[in-house]
Design a protein around this motif. Structure first.
Motif, short mmCIF file in Angstrom:
data_model
loop_
_atom_site.label_atom_id
_atom_site.label_comp_id
_atom_site.label_asym_id
_atom_site.label_seq_id
_atom_site.Cartn_x
_atom_site.Cartn_y
_atom_site.Cartn_z
N TYR A 51 -25.07 22.98 85.52
CA TYR A 51 -24.20 23.66 84.55
C TYR A 51 -23.39 24.77 85.23
N THR A 53 -22.69 25.09 88.37
CA THR A 53 -21.77 24.53 89.36
C THR A 53 -20.48 24.06 88.70
N ARG A 54 -20.60 23.45 87.52
CA ARG A 54 -19.38 22.99 86.81
C ARG A 54 -18.45 24.15 86.50
N TRP A 55 -19.00 25.32 86.24
CA TRP A 55 -18.18 26.48 85.89
C TRP A 55 -17.67 27.23 87.12
N ALA A 58 -15.13 24.27 89.93
CA ALA A 58 -14.32 23.22 89.33
C ALA A 58 -13.44 22.58 90.39
N ALA A 66 -14.56 23.72 81.82
CA ALA A 66 -15.53 23.10 82.72
C ALA A 66 -15.52 21.59 82.53
N GLY A 67 -16.03 20.87 83.52
CA GLY A 67 -16.11 19.42 83.43
C GLY A 67 -17.10 18.98 82.38
N SER A 71 -20.32 15.24 84.59
CA SER A 71 -19.30 15.10 85.62
C SER A 71 -19.81 15.48 87.01
N SER A 72 -20.68 16.48 87.09
CA SER A 72 -21.18 16.91 88.40
C SER A 72 -22.04 15.85 89.07
N SER A 403 -20.93 19.87 93.54
CA SER A 403 -19.53 20.28 93.61
C SER A 403 -18.67 19.30 94.39
#
Length: 408
Positions: A51, A53-55, A58, A66-67, A71-72, A403
């Motif tokens: 979570y 990492t998505r923020w 990106a 965020a994705g 997605s990650s 990422s």
């Protein structure tokens, strides 16, 4: 100081028969619950890392959103498994002869086929992959805990050995791949119960489980070799009637590889199509071990690669050293079967142009985690040192993978 089952001065070394009894011992349910509790806690940790990492990372540095939730996790090998699950190995007549081919035949069918089956119930492909890995990881970590308990120097400390093996395993540098839509968790869900069955000399069950593991990864053949060595080394001590009549079961794990080769040959005319796909896509053509070491060293320290890739190559080199030390310890302890398994893994990954995926392969080295657990019972500082020095790398690797910066 050995990592696995250090000898005590007041007892004789365990015989294969004693190992069989230990493997059958009714371990307390509390020990299994502790292992599962560790597993669930680390799942919360890894998904929290995903979570964040998505923020923080990106794909677009100027993104305001965020994705998506998964997605990650949709990275690298996941796309190969997904494409096989969706359209098979040779969709629309395309194959290695086609321009831009993705070399998907390098991957064995176990995970993609199960992914397709689960997707019939779970509409989201990435959610189906995550569910497979979540359930399989739970099975694997339970089996690992039981293996570590059977290796414990003293039976009364078996519960602590199981918990520590699970902790070391779940906080290992590449533990993120146990949660990803990758094959590690599913392979271990078959391989580790297979080894437990082998230690109980339940050869039919062990062979069937290794057969299933081989549908997931070619590493199942290495486990099959270890199974055969364990069968031979326990033959003298085995008291069960008809021990040698069970030997034909040891050939069963080769069946998935033979069927896969036959299927690929029928479409490509190449019996080794999966191996040649690895050579085309991942530089896994044969090189001597010293050439592979030299090429990896140059990539790591020769300033010929980007910094991120060079760091990954440094991790590959370090992992090779760890694997060689582990193999030496196993040989010293006369654990021939486990030594064969590790040696074959090192040979397969250490004879390419350069090392690839060695850190990920440590997840499959159950003697490493059981050995560290046994060692930590004798040297409590091992646990402290591991948590303080090694475990933080799991976050670094997780963020690197999540990422999209992973390269090994």
């Amino acid at each position: 100081m050995s990592l696995l089952n250090p000898p005590r001065r007041d007892v004789r070394p365990a015989t294969p028969a004693a190992e069989r009894v230990a493997a059958r011992a009714p371990w307390p349910e509390a020990a299994d619950r502790e292992v599962l509790w560790l597993y669930l806690l680390t799942r919360v940790g890894i998904w929290t890392t995903a979570y964040c990492t998505r923020w923080l990372f990106a794909d677009d540095g100027k993104a305001r959103y965020a994705g998506s939730f998964f997605s990650s996790w949709q990275r690298w090998d996941w796309w190969h498994y997904l494409h096989i699950a969706q359209s098979g190995y040779f969709p629309d007549g395309r194959g290695p002869w086609s321009a831009g081919w993705d070399n998907r035949e390098a991957f064995f069918p176990g995970f993609p086929f199960l992914l397709r089956a689960v997707h019939a119930v779970v509409p989201s492909w990435p959610a189906a992959g995550a569910l497979i890995s979540f359930v399989a990881g739970g099975v694997a970590v339970l089996a690992l805990g039981r293996i570590a308990r059977s290796y414990a120097p003293r039976p009364e400390r078996g519960g602590a050995a199981g918990s520590r093996a699970a902790l070391f395993f779940l906080l290992s540098p590449c533990a993120v791949f146990l949660a990803a839509g990758y094959t590690e968790a599913l392979f271990l869900a078959f391989a580790l119960p297979a080894w437990l069955a082998a230690r109980r000399q339940e050869w039919a069950r062990a062979a069937v489980l290794v057969c299933l593991a081989t549908t997931v990864r070619v590493s199942g053949l290495f486990l099959a070799a270890a199974l055969a060595v364990h069968f031979l080394t326990t033959a003298r001590a085995a008291r069960a009637p008809g021990h040698w009549w069970r030997a034909p079961w040891l050939a069963l794990p080769a069946l998935p590889a033979l069927l896969q080769s036959w299927y690929l040959h029928a479409h490509t005319g190449d019996w080794m199509a999966w191996k040649h796909a690895e050579e085309r896509g991942w530089y896994r053509d044969f090189h001597t071990p010293w050439e592979a070491w030299q090429n990896t060293w140059h990539a790591a320290f020769g300033h010929a690669q980007s910094l991120g890739y060079a760091l990954m190559c440094q991790a590959e080199l370090l992992t090779m050293v760890v694997g060689l030390v582990l193999c030496g310890v196993l040989l010293r302890r006369r654990r021939w079967a486990e030594a064969v398994y590790i040696a074959l893994s090192l040979w397969a990954l250490g004879t390419s142009y350069w090392y690839t995926s060695l850190p990920r392969a440590t997840l499959l080295w159950w003697p490493l985690w059981a050995g560290l657990a046994a060692w930590s019972l004798r040297r409590p500082r091992v646990t402290t040192a591991y948590l303080a020095v090694v475990a933080p790398f799991s976050t670094v690797v997780a963020v690197t993978f999540l990422s999209g910066r992973w390269a090994g």
